[in-house]
Design an enzyme around this catalytic site. Structure first.
Site, PDB file in Angstrom:
ATOM      1  CG  HIS A  50      -1.845   1.156   1.311  1.00 48.35           C
ATOM      2  ND1 HIS A  50      -3.064   1.182   0.681  1.00 48.35           N
ATOM      3  CD2 HIS A  50      -1.723   2.341   1.941  1.00 48.35           C
ATOM      4  CE1 HIS A  50      -3.644   2.331   0.917  1.00 48.35           C
ATOM      5  NE2 HIS A  50      -2.867   3.058   1.688  1.00 48.35           N
ATOM      6  CB  SER A  95      -9.365   2.170  -3.084  1.00 47.83           C
ATOM      7  OG  SER A  95      -8.537   1.411  -2.235  1.00 47.83           O
ATOM      8  CG  HIS A  96     -10.704   3.831   3.007  1.00 48.19           C
ATOM      9  ND1 HIS A  96     -11.081   3.977   4.304  1.00 48.19           N
ATOM     10  CD2 HIS A  96      -9.369   4.023   2.999  1.00 48.19           C
ATOM     11  CE1 HIS A  96     -10.030   4.267   5.042  1.00 48.19           C
ATOM     12  NE2 HIS A  96      -8.982   4.300   4.283  1.00 48.19           N
ATOM     13  CG  HIS A  98      -8.417  -3.814   1.376  1.00 49.33           C
ATOM     14  ND1 HIS A  98      -8.355  -5.146   1.077  1.00 49.33           N
ATOM     15  CD2 HIS A  98      -7.776  -3.185   0.374  1.00 49.33           C
ATOM     16  CE1 HIS A  98      -7.683  -5.323  -0.057  1.00 49.33           C
ATOM     17  NE2 HIS A  98      -7.314  -4.136  -0.497  1.00 49.33           N
ATOM     18  CB  SER A 317      -5.271   7.887  15.241  1.00 48.61           C
ATOM     19  OG  SER A 317      -5.312   6.901  16.244  1.00 48.61           O
ATOM     20  N   GLY A 537      -2.727   9.145  -8.470  1.00 53.36           N
ATOM     21  CA  GLY A 537      -3.655   8.030  -8.348  1.00 53.36           C
ATOM     22  C   GLY A 537      -3.299   7.159  -7.173  1.00 53.36           C
ATOM     23  CB  SER A 540      -6.980  -0.633  -4.209  1.00 55.14           C
ATOM     24  OG  SER A 540      -7.608  -1.526  -3.322  1.00 55.14           O
TER      25      SER A 540
END
Ligand SMILES: Nc1ncnc2c1ncn2[C@@H]1O[C@H](COP(=O)(O)OP(=O)(O)O)[C@@H](O)[C@H]1O
Ligand SMILES: [Mg+2]
Lengths: 742, 84, 238, 84
Positions: A50, A95-96, A98, A317, A537, A540
């Protein structure tokens, strides 16, 4: 999560952190010794897929990134484009997926928060969000739960920070059931001469690193190394869930405080905290400045007592930022933060040399070259292999399948299919008007947002073509770029540049790597041909479970520019009595299309061809015709072909049409539903027809007069005789019927 | 027979609790200066039918776990003393 | 637009979102916008006050609950008691209810979903600072965007609100029909906005500030801002 | 001394409870067919300092009444058995 020093022979600590044995050797070689536990955690996070892009880097280098208007290309928090009048537009997609797969609301919400901080860290005010999504079929209750949670999360966060969500897209496909794709794009505006880039802001020896915003807790530890860099099967086994809770209120305060700091001119650098937390922000800031840093973990405000150094270093966090501040400016910076109710503390200091030295309770817990974390990670040329049988060759191409069913009934099936039907159930849950600049929101092919203080309008669209990509990843990717450019151009805007999010399976599988390389090739070719460089960009990987991956889906975020927002072209037919034209040519191309899937039940065949010259000519024609104010409306043809394009223009504008699909020697269902690229449906006043024909001829764009707009009826000669109301009922009713309990 | 239960759903320790934080920050401005560790969760009251309390409670436990909370981020607790 | 010279203050609370938009609307309609800060006790001599939309303090506990206790609310209360015009929009309406300056409360939409769309409102009362220039029965188009806009009240409050004609706007069709289908959030009696007894304090869930500039939305808010500016100026001249 | 309390805030009877209704509607689709009267409220946990429990509780009552609940629409209740 177990502290890294506790390993077993079968699973030594570095493997638990997602590091390979040879990567571990590389760390030992870099340090000339065995790493300490905190150091290992830092490398584990920074060298994760990542953060390090280790599998994708060699491909990303091949993308075109240069362009006259590009101010900032890939490599920084977000790309930036000069739109004139001294204004820079900053944009990026991420992207989120996962976290959203296990906690849809918070997963999606924190995804919005993350991309917004990328934009802030460039010194730009976030002005728009778009949310491209892919989910499994809505007939499955779990997929409905996921979608509802994701949409609520995007809205819950975006609505609460005052950034309008103006567009996006959604497609449904079984391979996205276990792994929904949740991407989000943010667009920001800055004064070009106040952009916060590594070139414009220079950090000095002795300058402070000030952490401001939320406190640091144990949440999200291992977010990058485990959750986003392994498949769900691997990461859900035993490891601690790495989901965080978003605090949009804190984010809103961060936005205002950060922009005030930029305005004040008191910063030497600004960085968001995302993946790999403090480790990433501090090492990148130091490496960028060509220096090292002394980081004192005792200064970090903690949410919980007893946190270990490795936890503080890699916690993800949310709602935190890092500013590089000259000591003389510290008070000024802290005053701004206090005004906005934010903690701001010095956690580190820039020092000469390149070492990042971390102390905790008076002890050195890490001492590593900052660059070794950020720039000297592993890079792989992973094996790739095309699948034995090319998927597009599987099965007979639907284009040539026998078809004798009712064509009007087929039309309504396609119009009411979730991929095509109105997405109002989703976008009505987003605040699309806050900030008061939204000229066109959802419902327009591209959103149009004004640039305050100018006459300019930004045209924004996102597109992914997963189904085409599953059959031919090169074509899927090229089509995504072409369609995004077309969506922008039908509003009259000139496509300028793209950002993207590359959603793929496990890169350690050669087939996935082949898909990836093909997709990059398609994107590069399309972007070169259409003159829209890539400014940034996100990649993912590992979107798969049980050995089966999502459709290879690059999602493109396109930025276009209207010189005068008042000249933007509508998507729907605005009135009766207009001539309806088709621009571009229809070929026999049903492969990979919506009709083939919905009516014939086939995902197969060869997706439509992309010819960049034709696409470029169409785009130039649309922009030119809009500039001369010739177009009353323009809508591109995509999913479901020209029949759907006509229907959408009628529903959106509230006016019917009567047309004949002339001049094509194709079977009726092919003429209706072929998804040939480089086409649009436009409506024009009679007085403008001649001029439009002239322009089309000059550009070599095929043009055909199909009929006229007007009245309550929607008529395609010999194939469809219905009403706009009936069309609207099917189009608007489809998603609510699936999603709202009776 | 019907039984009424109350379920409390709270965020797992270690997760940020924005709602709790907002309340905690507001308290001193209203004059309460000695309050801390504020956490906000959900309270769900429901009535179920069942042959006896044990069976009813088991059903509520299952509902709490599968529908009312997401174990990824939340804990739940069925109150010991259901209201009359 | 004629410049009326009225000075309209817009309060920014932490988490206010439509504060700039309200200031822009004031300017668009020919007034002068004055940014006010929640922690201050100074209304800077403005002629009217707008509490804008947004999510003050995140609205995590209850919409408007914490903002209702902000320092500037003491001054606004006094200003309202002197008859000064106060308009609460969306979160501002919630704040006014939470502060007891307006009756009732706002809870989650019936659908549980946030809703952003243009709606029609029927003007019920011209006895207010924002509807002085309108006729009862008139309809205007304005966007809503809220997750907690369902107006509720105790039985006694409701009796008073309806009995004393304190409903200012109801959700309706464009033709002015108040029916179930035009009620976007389940509000009792389709109530979109209410006023205090004097008509100088008004709250509504819809966003008139997003309905003045025809390039970016409907224009149903123009009349409200024109009224507010005129009323404010009268007060200033008195 | 510090004391931890839990406060439950519930909607007044007779008011619409969309969240409760949504849970109630979801239950049968998941196979629970005998559950009714579902109501969703809030749970707030807080720790206060005070000379003794009575004083601390009085403070919590006041906070619950003035900040945590809106008397127009909500009732509150301080749990009898604060958690340790
Ligand atoms: N997930 C979403 N969020 C917000 N807007 C959406 C979403 N999905 C679709 N839309 C909006 O609905 C409209 C139609 O979407 P789509 O069919 O994908 O457009 P196109 O075919 O032109 O790419 C667009 O205005 C788009 O922005
Ligand atoms: Mg389109």
């Amino acid at each position: 999560m177990t502290p890294p020093e506790v390993g077993t022979a079968a699973s030594p600590p570095h493997r638990q952190l997602g590091l390979q044995d040879d990567e571990y050797e590389r760390i030992v070689a870099t340090l000339g010794r065995e790493p300490m536990p905190a150091e290992l955690a830092m490398y584990g996070a920074m060298w994760s897929e990542h953060c390090s892009y280790k599998s994708s880097k060699i491909y990303l280098k091949t993308l075109p990134t240069e362009g006259a208007a590009v101010l900032v290309g890939p490599g920084q928090d977000a790309g930036a484009v000069d739109v004139g009048d001294g204004v820079a537009v900053v944009f990026k997609m991420e992207s989120h997926s996962h976290p959203s797969a296990i906690e849809p609301y918070q997963g999606a919400a924190t995804g919005v928060g993350g991309i917004v901080r990328d934009i802030i860290s460039m010194g730009a005010r976030p002005v728009a969000l778009l949310d491209p999504l892919m989910f499994g079929p809505l007939t499955d209750a779990r997929n409905r739960w996921l979608l509802d949670g994701v949409v609520a999360g995007i809205g819950g966060y975006g609505n609460c920070i005052g950034v309008p969500t103006v567009g996006g897209e959604i497609h449904f496909a079984e391979p996205h059931s276990a792994n929904p794709t949740v991407d989000v794009m943010c667009v920001g505006i800055a004064q070009a001469d106040k952009l916060a880039t590594s070139a414009s802001l220079v950090a000095h020896e002795g300058s402070f690193m000030v952490l401001y915003g939320a406190s640091t807790g144990r949440d999200g530890i291992g977010g990058v190394s485990v959750l986003a860099s392994a498949t769900l099967d691997e990461s859900s086994q035993g490891s601690r869930p790495a989901v965080q809770i978003g605090d949009p209120f804190a984010e809103k305060l961060l936005i205002e405080a950060s922009l005030e700091l930029i305005e004040q001119g008191s910063l030497e650098g600004l960085q968001d905290l995302g993946g790999a937390g403090i480790t990433c922000a501090v090492s990148e800031s130091a490496a960028r400045a060509g220096m090292g840093a002394r980081l004192n973990l005792d200064a970090v405000p903690l949410r919980q007592s007893g946190m270990e150094p490795f936890e503080i270093l890699t916690s993800e966090s949310q709602e935190r930022m890092l500013a590089i501040v000259n000591p003389a400016q510290l008070t000024a910076v802290q005053e701004v933060c206090t005004k906005w109710g934010l903690d701001a503390v010095v956690i580190a200091e820039l020092v000469p040399g390149g070492m990042l030295t971390v102390t905790h309770r008076g002890e050195v817990v890490a001492d590593v070259p900052a660059r070794s974390l950020t720039d000297e990670g592993p890079e792989y040329d992973r094996p790739r292999e095309a699948p034995g049988t090319h998927p597009s060759a599987v099965g007979d191409d639907p284009t040539f399948a026998a078809f004798d069913a009712d064509i009007a009934a087929s039309f309504f099936s396609v119009l009411g299919s979730p991929n095509v039907a109105s997405k109002r159930w989703i976008h009505q849950r987003y605040d699309s008007v806050v900030q008061g600049q939204t000229v066109a929101g959802a419902g327009s092919d591209a959103a149009v947002v004004r640039v305050p203080g100018t006459m300019k309008g930004l045209a924004l669209a996102t597109d992914g073509k997963g189904r085409y990509g599953s059959l031919d990843p090169y074509l899927g990717s090229a089509h995504a770029v072409a369609e995004a450019a077309r969506n922008v151009a039908v509003t009259g805007a000139t496509p300028l540049a793209i950002t993207n999010c590359l959603n793929f399976g496990n890169p350690e599988r050669p087939e996935v790597m082949w898909q990836f390389s093909e997709a990059i090739r398609g994107m590069a070719d399309a972007c070169k041909a259409l003159g829209t460089p890539v400014t940034g960009g996100n990649v993912s990987f590992y979107n798969e479970s049980g050995g089966s991956a999502i459709w290879p889906t690059p999602v493109i975020g396109m930025l276009g520019l209207l010189a005068d927002y008042r000249m933007r072209v509508l998507t729907g037919f605005p009135r009766g009595g207009l001539a309806v034209y088709q621009l571009g040519e229809t070929f026999a191309e049903l492969g990979g299309g919506e009709f083939a899937e919905v009516v014939l039940g086939v995902v197969g065949g060869k997706p439509p061809a992309v010819e960049f010259d034709r696409e470029a000519a169409l785009i130039a024609l649309l922009v030119e015709a809009a500039g001369e104010d010739l177009l009353a409306s323009a809508h591109d043809c995509s999913d479901g072909g020209i029949a759907i394009a006509l229907a959408e223009a009628a529903i959106e504008g509230g006016h019917g049409f009567a047309v004949t699909l002339t001049g094509v020697d194709l079977p009726p269902h092919v003429a209706m539903f072929s998804e040939s690229a480089s086409r649009a449906v436009v409506s024009v006043e009679t007085a403008n027809e001649l001029r439009l024909r002239e322009l089309a001829a000059a550009r070599g764009v095929p043009i055909a007069r199909l009929g006229e707009t007007g009245g309550p009826r929607a008529v395609i000669e010999g194939m469809l005789d219905s009403t706009v109301d009936e069309l609207r009922a099917v189009y608007e009713g489809a998603l609510p019927a699936l999603l709202d309990p009776a | 027979m019907t039984f009424t239960f109350e379920v409390l759903v709270t965020l797992k320790a270690g997760l940020a609790d924005p709602a709790g934080k907002a309340v905690e920050a507001a308290l001193p401005t209203m004059g309460w200066t000695t309050v801390h560790d504020v956490h906000v969760g959900k309270h769900i009251k429901l009535t179920v039918e069942g042959p006896d309390e044990t069976a009813a409670r088991a059903q509520v436990e299952e509902i709490a776990q599968r529908l009312l909370s997401n174990p990824v981020i939340e804990n739940y607790r069925v109150l010991d003393q259901p209201e009359a | 637009m004629v410049s009326t010279g009225a000075r309209v203050g817009v309060v920014t609370f932490p988490g206010s979102l439509d504060d700039r938009d309200a200031l822009d609307a004031v300017t668009f309609m020919g007034g002068t916008g004055v940014a006010l800060w929640h922690a201050s006790h100074d209304l800077e001599g403005v002629d009217a006050v707008i509490l804008p939309g947004g999510f003050s303090y995140g609205d995590y506990l209850r919409c408007g609950a914490i903002a209702g206790k902000a320092a500037i609310m003491q001054e606004i209360r006094a200003f309202a008691e002197r008859g000064g015009p106060v308009l609460g929009i969306c979160n501002g309406f919630q704040i006014l209810c939470e502060s007891g300056l307006l009756p009732g409360a706002l809870i989650r939409n019936r659908s549980l979903q946030f809703i952003c769309k243009d709606v029609w409102l029927r003007v019920e009362s011209s006895q207010t600072a924002v509807t002085a220039g309108m006729e009862p029965g008139e309809t205007i188009e304005v966007p809503i965007k809220h997750g907690e806009g369902q107006f509720v009240a105790t039985a006694e409050q409701l009796e008073q609100i309806e009995g004393e004609g304190r409903v200012v706007f109801r959700y309706a069709t464009s033709a002015g029909l108040v029916d179930e289908t035009s009620n976007p959030n389940g509000s009792i009696g389709n109530i979109a906005g209410v006023r205090n007894d004097r008509g100088n304090v008004i709250g509504l869930m819809p966003h008139p500030e997003h309905a003045v500039d025809p390039d970016v939305g409907p224009t149903g808010g123009q009349g409200m801002f024109a009224s507010l500016l005129a009323t404010a100026l009268e007060g200033a001249l008195r």
